[in-house]
Enzyme design. Structure first.
Site, PDB file in Angstrom:
ATOM      1  N   CYS A  60      -6.056   1.232   5.647  1.00  0.00           N
ATOM      2  CA  CYS A  60      -6.591  -0.052   6.102  1.00  0.00           C
ATOM      3  C   CYS A  60      -5.999  -0.340   7.487  1.00  0.00           C
ATOM      4  O   CYS A  60      -5.134   0.398   7.968  1.00  0.00           O
ATOM      5  CB  CYS A  60      -6.225  -1.155   5.114  1.00  0.00           C
ATOM      6  N   HIS A 100       0.833  -1.195   0.000  1.00  0.00           N
ATOM      7  CA  HIS A 100       0.000   0.000   0.000  1.00  0.00           C
ATOM      8  C   HIS A 100       0.872   1.251   0.000  1.00  0.00           C
ATOM      9  O   HIS A 100       2.047   1.205   0.370  1.00  0.00           O
ATOM     10  CB  HIS A 100      -0.928  -0.011   1.208  1.00  0.00           C
ATOM     11  N   CYS A 139      -2.084  -0.744   7.471  1.00  0.00           N
ATOM     12  CA  CYS A 139      -1.407   0.555   7.370  1.00  0.00           C
ATOM     13  C   CYS A 139      -1.607   1.384   8.637  1.00  0.00           C
ATOM     14  O   CYS A 139      -0.695   2.082   9.072  1.00  0.00           O
ATOM     15  CB  CYS A 139      -1.890   1.309   6.132  1.00  0.00           C
ATOM     16  N   GLU A 187       0.852   3.881   1.894  1.00  0.00           N
ATOM     17  CA  GLU A 187       1.348   4.255   3.220  1.00  0.00           C
ATOM     18  C   GLU A 187       2.552   3.403   3.600  1.00  0.00           C
ATOM     19  O   GLU A 187       3.530   3.903   4.164  1.00  0.00           O
ATOM     20  CB  GLU A 187       0.246   4.070   4.280  1.00  0.00           C
TER      21      GLU A 187
END
Length: 155
Positions: A105, A77, A108, A79
């Protein structure tokens, strides 16, 4: 009209997301402290591996809804990539703000909490209630700045 600092960094985050190689959702992240960009990231396959554009999306092929079974996705992801890039280059991010095109999410969120990031500014929501609960319990400030949703099948 001159943008606020949040608007300015959100616009940069939108540009970072354009580098994404995810077939389902283009996400960008920018970590900022004292109005200085420390690190950026977008979602995509690990360094040196084929991108989803080349291999296809397993989550999409299996019909997995957004917010579920993220562990079978080949991409990191945005992040995660922003935090990893900061660590790779020895950049301290504790006390910073992370700007993200989508709400983090749970995975993260946990990384953001442990990295010492104090504030998250997102352009849109993401269906992950556990992430919201954890961020609130950890005292991480979360702000959602609304933006029309575009490519939203899954992260």
């Amino acid at each position: 009209m001159r943008p606020t600092w949040d608007e300015y960094f959100c616009e940069i985050t939108r540009q970072v997301a354009k580098r994404s190689t995810c077939l389902r959702r283009n996400v960008g992240a920018v970590i900022v402290k004292d109005r200085r960009i420390l690190s950026t990231g977008y979602n995509g396959a690990p360094r040196g591996l084929p991108h989803c554009e080349e291999t296809g999306c397993l989550r999409q092929q299996l019909g997995i809804p957004s917010g579920q079974r993220q562990e079978i996705c080949r991409a990191l992801h945005a992040e995660q990539n922003a935090i990893i890039q900061a660590a790779l280059h020895g950049v301290a991010i504790a006390g910073s703000t992370i700007y993200v095109t989508h709400q983090p999410c749970v995975t993260c969120a946990k990384m953001i909490i442990n990295a010492g990031i104090e504030r998250i500014v997102c352009l849109s929501t993401y269906p992950d209630d556990l992430a919201l609960e954890m961020l609130e319990a950890a005292g991480v400030q979360l702000e959602i700045l609304s933006e029309p949703e575009k490519k939203e099948e899954g992260k």
